[in-house]
Design a protein around this motif. Structure first.
Motif, PDB file in Angstrom:
ATOM      1  N   ILE A   1      71.530  -9.619  15.698  1.00 44.01           N
ATOM      2  CA  ILE A   1      71.896  -8.892  16.914  1.00 44.01           C
ATOM      3  C   ILE A   1      72.954  -9.714  17.634  1.00 44.01           C
ATOM      4  CG2 ILE A   1      71.102  -7.945  19.115  1.00 44.01           C
ATOM      5  CD1 ILE A   1      68.341  -7.617  17.888  1.00 44.01           C
ATOM      6  N   VAL A   2      74.084  -9.087  17.920  1.00 43.77           N
ATOM      7  CA  VAL A   2      75.205  -9.753  18.583  1.00 43.77           C
ATOM      8  C   VAL A   2      75.174  -9.386  20.061  1.00 43.77           C
ATOM      9  CG1 VAL A   2      77.712  -9.991  18.674  1.00 43.77           C
ATOM     10  CG2 VAL A   2      76.560  -9.695  16.459  1.00 43.77           C
ATOM     11  N   THR A   3      75.178 -10.392  20.924  1.00 50.53           N
ATOM     12  CA  THR A   3      75.006 -10.132  22.356  1.00 50.53           C
ATOM     13  C   THR A   3      76.032 -10.851  23.220  1.00 50.53           C
ATOM     14  OG1 THR A   3      73.509 -12.010  22.773  1.00 50.53           O
ATOM     15  CG2 THR A   3      72.500  -9.935  22.007  1.00 50.53           C
ATOM     16  N   SER A   4      76.202 -10.306  24.405  1.00 56.00           N
ATOM     17  CA  SER A   4      76.902 -10.983  25.494  1.00 56.00           C
ATOM     18  C   SER A   4      76.140 -10.656  26.765  1.00 56.00           C
ATOM     19  CB  SER A   4      78.350 -10.501  25.623  1.00 56.00           C
ATOM     20  OG  SER A   4      78.890 -10.887  26.885  1.00 56.00           O
ATOM     21  N   SER A   5      75.515 -11.655  27.357  1.00 58.05           N
ATOM     22  CA  SER A   5      74.769 -11.435  28.596  1.00 58.05           C
ATOM     23  C   SER A   5      75.707 -11.023  29.716  1.00 58.05           C
ATOM     24  CB  SER A   5      74.012 -12.704  28.988  1.00 58.05           C
ATOM     25  OG  SER A   5      73.082 -13.054  27.983  1.00 58.05           O
ATOM     26  N   ARG A   6      76.904 -11.548  29.698  1.00 57.61           N
ATOM     27  CA  ARG A   6      77.872 -11.255  30.762  1.00 57.61           C
ATOM     28  C   ARG A   6      78.305  -9.791  30.725  1.00 57.61           C
ATOM     29  NH1 ARG A   6      82.863 -14.985  30.347  1.00 57.61           N
ATOM     30  NH2 ARG A   6      81.263 -16.511  30.915  1.00 57.61           N
ATOM     31  N   GLU A   7      78.525  -9.257  29.534  1.00 61.47           N
ATOM     32  CA  GLU A   7      79.020  -7.889  29.401  1.00 61.47           C
ATOM     33  C   GLU A   7      77.925  -6.880  29.063  1.00 61.47           C
ATOM     34  OE1 GLU A   7      82.183  -8.060  26.561  1.00 61.47           O
ATOM     35  OE2 GLU A   7      83.548  -9.103  27.935  1.00 61.47           O
ATOM     36  N   GLY A   8      76.726  -7.369  28.757  1.00 62.29           N
ATOM     37  CA  GLY A   8      75.631  -6.464  28.407  1.00 62.29           C
ATOM     38  C   GLY A   8      75.630  -6.035  26.957  1.00 62.29           C
ATOM     39  N   THR A   9      76.529  -6.573  26.175  1.00 67.02           N
ATOM     40  CA  THR A   9      76.609  -6.225  24.761  1.00 67.02           C
ATOM     41  C   THR A   9      75.319  -6.593  24.033  1.00 67.02           C
ATOM     42  OG1 THR A   9      78.981  -6.713  24.820  1.00 67.02           O
ATOM     43  CG2 THR A   9      77.944  -6.576  22.641  1.00 67.02           C
TER      44      THR A   9
END
Length: 216
Positions: free
Chosen positions: A187-195
């Protein structure tokens, strides 16, 4: 999760409820009684674990974020009204604390991973900018030996260019392909962008449903 039920809405509802601090333990003896389903989040210090927990639960300050890696020194338990508990584990692999403290944290992490009967899955957070490191190997080995299923979550994807990110995903999948307890999907995420938050919530909802703790 290309086959079977779509858990996206179930995941949204699961994390739309209010999440709160429940318990903190710095020794195995201080752990709360095992009950319900626990999902743990592990990763190197400064991997963005607290930010991810806050984004996941839609809370700005549920988990403490800090510019000082290694601030989380206990197992931190968060819960809502669902039979699910999130466990924030101490960050590992950070050198700027005493050796005795590093050894104590490491022992706590490994003992918890080996012995917690209601631990359903560990999400191992990996910085997308750097990929799997030697410091991750010991934790992955413990999980393999304990037969605890774990899934890799790449964090800080917004800080990596698209082609580099694609390479990191392929590289990470190849590295875990021969590990017996590794879940094959990343799972690829970015907490800043909500990805990736919808995907992560859906993955957790599916685990809970398969454990009989969530009615769709």
């Amino acid at each position: 999760m290309s086959q079977g039920p779509d858990y996206t809405e179930a995941g949204r509802k699961l994390f739309a409820s209010t999440w709160d601090f429940r318990h903190a333990s710095n020794t195995l003896e201080a752990l709360p009684p095992a009950g319900g389903v626990e999902i743990a989040l592990a990763g190197r210090s400064n991997v963005g674990k607290s930010s991810l927990i806050n984004a996941l639960t839609n809370r700005n300050a549920l988990a403490r974020t800090s510019h000082t890696p290694g601030r989380t020194q206990e197992l931190i338990f968060f819960s809502s009204n669902a039979p699910l508990t999130l466990v924030d584990m101490p960050g590992y692999g950070y050198a700027k604390v005493s050796d005795s403290k590093v050894k104590a944290w490491t022992r706590l992490i490994h003992d918890y991973l080996r012995g917690r009967v209601n631990l359903a899955r560990v999400f191992v957070l990996i910085d997308a900018r750097h990929g799997l490191k030697t410091t991750d190997d010991a934790v992955l080995k413990t999980l393999d030996q304990a037969a605890v299923v774990y899934q890799i979550v790449l964090t800080k994807a917004d800080e990596v260019k698209k082609l580099e990110l694609e390479h990191r995903v392929a590289e990470t999948k190849e590295k875990i392909s021969r590990r017996p307890a590794a879940f094959p999907e990343l799972i690829v995420t970015s907490s800043r962008e909500g990805t990736g938050m919808d995907e992560l919530r859906a993955a957790i909802a599916q685990i809970l449903a398969e454990r009989g703790g969530l009615a769709l």
